[in-house]
Design an enzyme around this catalytic site. Structure first.
Site, short mmCIF file in Angstrom:
data_model
loop_
_atom_site.label_atom_id
_atom_site.label_comp_id
_atom_site.label_asym_id
_atom_site.label_seq_id
_atom_site.Cartn_x
_atom_site.Cartn_y
_atom_site.Cartn_z
N ARG A 1 0.81 -1.21 0.00
CA ARG A 1 0.00 0.00 0.00
C ARG A 1 0.85 1.26 0.00
O ARG A 1 0.40 2.33 0.43
CB ARG A 1 -0.95 -0.02 1.20
CG ARG A 1 -0.25 -0.12 2.52
CD ARG A 1 -1.10 0.34 3.68
NE ARG A 1 -0.36 0.11 4.89
CZ ARG A 1 -0.59 -0.86 5.75
NH1 ARG A 1 -1.58 -1.69 5.56
NH2 ARG A 1 0.16 -1.01 6.81
N ARG B 1 6.74 -3.08 -14.22
CA ARG B 1 6.70 -1.64 -13.91
C ARG B 1 7.54 -0.85 -14.92
O ARG B 1 7.32 -1.02 -16.11
CB ARG B 1 7.12 -1.36 -12.47
CG ARG B 1 6.12 -1.85 -11.45
CD ARG B 1 6.15 -1.06 -10.18
NE ARG B 1 5.63 0.29 -10.35
CZ ARG B 1 4.34 0.61 -10.35
NH1 ARG B 1 3.42 -0.31 -10.17
NH2 ARG B 1 3.96 1.85 -10.52
N THR C 1 11.71 -9.13 -6.03
CA THR C 1 10.78 -8.59 -7.02
C THR C 1 10.84 -9.39 -8.30
O THR C 1 11.92 -9.81 -8.72
CB THR C 1 11.06 -7.10 -7.37
OG1 THR C 1 10.21 -6.72 -8.46
CG2 THR C 1 12.49 -6.84 -7.77
N ASP D 1 14.23 -4.98 -10.78
CA ASP D 1 14.62 -3.57 -10.97
C ASP D 1 15.34 -2.96 -9.76
O ASP D 1 15.46 -1.74 -9.66
CB ASP D 1 13.38 -2.73 -11.31
CG ASP D 1 12.32 -2.78 -10.21
OD1 ASP D 1 12.49 -3.54 -9.25
OD2 ASP D 1 11.33 -2.03 -10.33
N ASP E 1 11.54 -2.32 -3.77
CA ASP E 1 12.05 -0.96 -3.55
C ASP E 1 11.29 -0.23 -2.43
O ASP E 1 11.90 0.43 -1.59
CB ASP E 1 12.03 -0.16 -4.85
CG ASP E 1 10.72 -0.28 -5.62
OD1 ASP E 1 9.81 -0.99 -5.14
OD2 ASP E 1 10.61 0.34 -6.69
O1 F6P Z 1 6.37 -4.96 -8.58
C1 F6P Z 1 5.75 -6.17 -8.90
C2 F6P Z 1 4.49 -5.93 -9.67
O2 F6P Z 1 3.92 -7.19 -9.99
C3 F6P Z 1 4.65 -5.08 -10.92
O3 F6P Z 1 5.22 -5.79 -11.99
C4 F6P Z 1 3.23 -4.62 -11.14
O4 F6P Z 1 3.18 -3.40 -11.85
C5 F6P Z 1 2.74 -4.43 -9.73
O5 F6P Z 1 3.56 -5.22 -8.89
C6 F6P Z 1 1.30 -4.81 -9.52
O6 F6P Z 1 0.97 -4.51 -8.22
P1 F6P Z 1 -0.38 -4.97 -7.53
O7 F6P Z 1 -0.24 -6.42 -7.22
O8 F6P Z 1 -0.44 -4.13 -6.30
O9 F6P Z 1 -1.49 -4.71 -8.50
#
Ligand code: F6P
Length: 360
Positions: free
Chosen positions: A77, A184, A138, A142, A116
């Site tokens: 979050r 991302r 991750t 990145d 990150d």
């Molecule tokens: O950072 C990992 C990731 O899966 C990204 O590739 C993607 O943009 C994001 O998290 C999606 O986040 P969420 O699961 O909060 O929708």
């Protein structure tokens, strides 16, 4: 050498295959060294709410090596510091409450496993006085300072398998098939899965693309008799004269949600080439399921090394993969930065030499 008696372990941010392998390695290494481990649930919330923590012994982590997700739960979050925390004991500043509970729980140090965002929050707590070590996680690959993060290999393997499957149906129907992958603002997943899956076009955030160039490369293939094309597009890729596709803007500490690049590309390419086009969004499938052998081994090495660093009083560090070693690097050198694909990266140059179009 510090006299470590009790440490906490937490997982934060989006999950990645291999989190449980790290937890297992942390628990086994620490317990074998005579250090008690407390599992903190839902990232730093495990230090906010007393019911969100539990002791972890080696028997609690038996059998989790191969499991995706995280037995500790996680939250994604964004910045937790912007809102006060309401608990049955009152309303607190998030940072103050974490510091207070860390002392109350008599913890000596933390292992913080995250991307990150979590590493940046951890670094803030380290500067406030919590001894800790970060473990980079991750699927996006990145994080700076480490050649790889666990989760990436699993995501790439899954995406490659998906591209393999799409090849047969694309060929049968002589269609363009566009595959949107995560990552991302970095194109690591798209590039690695694209090359491994033999994609014809790979679109990454590091190289703004031009639809005319992509359409020309697809027509070229048609003329050569290859009547189908596979286009892999990273969710963060954008056209030269356009912007990144966003599903939801950033709000209340949450990062923006990327998505829609695949649909955008498919719509334009169908119009420009006259070829029937379909698109597939791999989404969270890339984060689910069992970690690959590579990710299990890397995650285990990271977890073991993180505890070794704590045992030797090396705090404020992140464990990093520097083949053939796992080494500590200062968290301060990592946070606030993004490792994107260098334009002279060997795999990218090789793909170009093979005739893959990057749309530029
Ligand atoms: O950072 C990992 C990731 O899966 C990204 O590739 C993607 O943009 C994001 O998290 C999606 O986040 P969420 O699961 O909060 O929708």
């Amino acid at each position: 050498m510090p006299n470590l008696k009790k440490i906490g372990v937490l997982t934060g941010g989006g999950d990645a295959p291999g989190l449980n392998a790290v937890i297992r390695a942390v628990v086994k290494t620490a317990c074998n060294a005579g250090v008690e481990v407390i599992g903190l649930e839902d990232s730093f919330d495990g230090l906010i709410y007393p019911e969100k923590s539990r002791p972890l012994s080696p028997s609690d982590v038996t059998g989790i090596l191969r499991l995706g997700g995280t037995i500790l739960g996680t939250v994604n979050r964004g910045n937790p510091f912007i809102e006060p925390i309401v608990t049955p004991d009152g309303t607190f500043d998030y940072g103050d409450r974490v510091m207070e509970m860390f002392q109350k729980m008599k913890l000596d140090a933390l292992v913080c496993i995250g991307g990150d965002g979590t590493l940046a929050i951890s670094y803030d707590f380290y500067k406030k006085g919590i001894p800790l070590v970060g473990v980079p996680k991750t699927i996006d690959n990145d994080i700076v300072g480490t050649t790889s993060c666990f989760g990436f290999d699993t995501a790439v393997s899954f995406a490659t398998d998906a591209i393999d499957r799409l090849h047969t149906t694309a060929e049968a129907h002589k269609r363009i098939l566009v595959v949107e992958v995560m990552g991302r603002n970095a194109g690591w997943i798209a590039l690695h899965a694209g090359v491994a899956g033999g994609a014809d076009v790979i679109l990454i955030p590091e190289i703004p693309y031009d639809f005319k160039k992509i359409a020309a490369s697809i027509r070229d293939r048609d003329e050569r008799g290859a009547r189908f094309s596979i286009v892999v597009v990273a969710e963060g890729a954008a056209p030269k004269d356009g912007s990144v596709s966003i599903l939801e803007a950033a709000h209340g500490g949450y990062a923006e949600r990327l998505g829609g690049a695949g649909h955008h590309c498919a719509t334009h390419l169908e119009k420009m080439t006259g070829k029937e086009t379909r698109h597939v969004v791999l989404g969270h499938l890339q984060r689910g399921g069992q970690p690959t052998a590579f990710d299990r081994a890397l995650a285990t090495r990271f977890g073991g090394k993180a505890v070794q660093l704590l045992l030797h009083g090396q705090y404020g560090k992140m464990v990093a993969n520097h083949p053939p070693d796992i080494v500590p690097i200062p968290l301060g050198e990592v946070v606030g930065k993004t490792k994107t694909v260098p334009l002279d990266y060997d795999l990218l140059l090789t793909a170009r030499a093979l005739g893959v179009s990057f749309g530029d």
